[in-house]
Design a protein around this motif. Structure first.
Motif, short mmCIF file in Angstrom:
data_model
loop_
_atom_site.label_atom_id
_atom_site.label_comp_id
_atom_site.label_asym_id
_atom_site.label_seq_id
_atom_site.Cartn_x
_atom_site.Cartn_y
_atom_site.Cartn_z
N ARG A 84 11.92 13.77 -17.84
CA ARG A 84 11.56 12.66 -16.94
C ARG A 84 10.90 13.21 -15.68
N VAL A 85 9.85 13.97 -15.89
CA VAL A 85 9.10 14.55 -14.78
C VAL A 85 7.89 13.67 -14.47
N THR A 86 7.74 13.31 -13.20
CA THR A 86 6.57 12.56 -12.74
C THR A 86 5.72 13.47 -11.88
N LEU A 87 4.46 13.62 -12.23
CA LEU A 87 3.51 14.40 -11.45
C LEU A 87 2.80 13.45 -10.50
N MET A 88 2.89 13.72 -9.20
CA MET A 88 2.32 12.82 -8.20
C MET A 88 1.48 13.63 -7.21
N GLY A 89 0.28 13.16 -6.93
CA GLY A 89 -0.59 13.84 -5.99
C GLY A 89 -1.29 12.87 -5.08
N HIS A 90 -1.66 13.33 -3.89
CA HIS A 90 -2.35 12.49 -2.91
C HIS A 90 -3.73 13.06 -2.62
N SER A 91 -4.76 12.22 -2.68
CA SER A 91 -6.12 12.60 -2.30
C SER A 91 -6.62 13.78 -3.14
N ALA A 92 -6.94 14.91 -2.51
CA ALA A 92 -7.36 16.09 -3.26
C ALA A 92 -6.26 16.58 -4.19
N GLY A 93 -5.00 16.38 -3.79
CA GLY A 93 -3.88 16.76 -4.65
C GLY A 93 -3.85 15.95 -5.92
#
Length: 460
Positions: free
Chosen positions: A202-211
């Motif tokens: 149950r891993v969620t990969l989350m990034g913001h903008s360039a991430g």
């Protein structure tokens, strides 16, 4: 690193002025670029309260440690900054501990901070906690995991183990190397998060903008590797000629980890580099931006854009399938099922529906790929029969009020995922600025809706 980014912007602006002919045009351009530069700096200064809060939270949280095969314990506690908590209400006291500067790779900045809820599973048989891996933005040239401690503490306080990742910044490395480091951190989580009480399923990969851009490319690399391997086996079953089968880059054979996170959350991400450059040019900040150089030059924009990668993959894969299918039929060979889950479906255009009954929806729009009518199309079947196990469920958040990264790039990425027949959800807010997406406990109605959506995704 922030200083380096400022110097890069100044040097870029100076070079553009120097290349301009004429005294008056030079002076006019210098004035405009100075105004834009100061405007960008002012926008960064406005983030100071949020960044300061993160530093205070990071400093005050107790340290967390674990030993493989033993119960999880908080081995040391830092004295809580009660004075700050009393005087500054926006510095909250979280029931969270943090394991700081855990290495996941060999590079100096290859470190993560793991935020663990105050109560974690310590006995066999108890349900493990969901996990979020967060990748910060910063134009590929700035940012540090400590500056997002408020996000890690907020999610951990609500029962989600949160891993804040940092990576080597441009100009030390290009974005492609950053993608590899993000993927390396994801592998570290799959291999180690259970020692912190997390659920690797149950891993969620989350990034913001360039991430978010780096996260999407990391997913793409794993998807392409897994799909090419699986497609090769499938096409071998129906190809009875010398039709060349798709080759697999030998480099991928030395990086065999094709595990995908359960979810991907993109917060105001950049998914089409060419279109984002046009937006930077429209804003007048392209000469101060590090994006073009971080990608390795304009000639690599398409290979660094998830939108184009998935579109091109769909077209190339369908052509390969049709050629192999034609050869098989011309040889009077019975059709062979490509996959137990294969479906021959084609995604058609869908309208955008208004979201109702959601806390603080603020007039945002929601579009889900499940709402799309499905028809019959053999050419797409080979693709769509495999995507559910090779890609995570994707949720893309963006805002029509975001002047830094326009929502068009998220809309285009969502469309590319729909074309692939993949499960994707697009949520467009009306009143969130670019920096609002990382302040999950902010006071805005759309921020309340955003955090509710995120918690629903990571805590199904």
């Amino acid at each position: 690193m922030a200083v380096g980014m400022v110097l890069w912007a100044i040097n870029g602006a100076a070079a553009r002025v120097a290349s301009t002919q004429g005294t008056w045009p030079k002076a006019k351009l210098a004035t405009i670029l100075t105004y834009l530069f100061l405007k960008e700096i002012a926008g960064t200064v406005l983030l100071f309260p949020s960044l300061s809060r993160s530093i205070l939270i990071y400093s005050s949280l107790p340290s967390h440690s674990n030993e493989i095969g033993h119960s999880l314990t908080i081995v040391s506690k830092r004295r809580s900054l009660s004075l700050f908590h009393a005087l500054l209400p926006w510095v909250r006291a979280f029931k969270v501990s943090v394991s700081r500067n855990v290495p996941y790779g060999r590079a100096t900045r290859n470190m993560v901070d793991v935020y663990v809820p105050g109560t974690v599973p310590t006995e066999a048989g108890l349900q493990k906690l969901p996990v979020v891996m967060f990748v910060h933005g910063g134009s590929w040239a700035s940012g540090s995991k400590e500056l997002f401690a408020h996000l890690g503490a907020y999610l951990a306080h609500r029962g989600v183990i949160t891993v804040l990742v940092q990576y080597t910044l441009f100009p030390e490395v290009l974005a492609l190397q950053q993608v590899q480091e993000v993927s390396q951190a994801l592998t570290w989580i799959f291999d180690n998060i259970e020692h912190y009480g997390g659920d690797s399923q149950r891993v969620t990969l989350m990034g913001h903008s360039a991430g978010a851009h780096l996260c999407a490319l990391s997913i793409w690399e794993r998807f392409k590797t897994a799909h090419l391997l699986k497609q090769r086996l499938a096409l071998e079953a129906i190809s009875c000629s010398s039709e060349p089968l798709p080759e697999i880059d030998g480099d991928y054979l030395y990086r065999p980890d094709m595990r995908q996170p359960h979810n991907f959350i993109g917060l105001a991400g950049v998914y089409d580099i060419s279109e984002h450059l046009k937006h930077e040019q429209k804003r007048g900040v392209d000469s101060m931006s590090s994006m073009t150089s971080a990608m390795g030059g304009e000639h690599l924009f398409e290979t660094m854009s998830p939108v184009h990668l998935f579109h091109n993959f769909m077209a190339d894969g369908s052509a390969i399938y049709l050629r192999a299918k034609h050869n098989a039929m011309s040889s009077s060979v019975d059709d062979v099922a490509l996959d137990d889950n294969a479906s021959c479906s084609e995604v058609t255009d869908a309208g955008v529906s208004m979201s109702n009954g959601i806390e603080g929806n603020g007039g945002k729009y929601v579009e889900r790929s499940e709402d799309i009518d499905v028809g019959s199309c053999p050419a797409h079947g080979v693709m769509q029969g495999m995507h559910h196990t090779l890609l995570p469920y994707c949720t893309l958040f963006c805002s029509s009020s975001d002047t830094v990264v326009r929502p068009d790039t998220s809309i285009a990425f969502h469309s590319a995922l729909k074309e692939l027949g993949h499960r994707s959800e697009l949520i467009v807010f009306e009143n969130l600025e670019h920096s609002n997406f990382i302040v999950l406990d902010g006071p805005l109605p759309d921020q309340a809706s955003l955090r509710r959506h995120i918690l629903q995704i990571v805590q199904p």
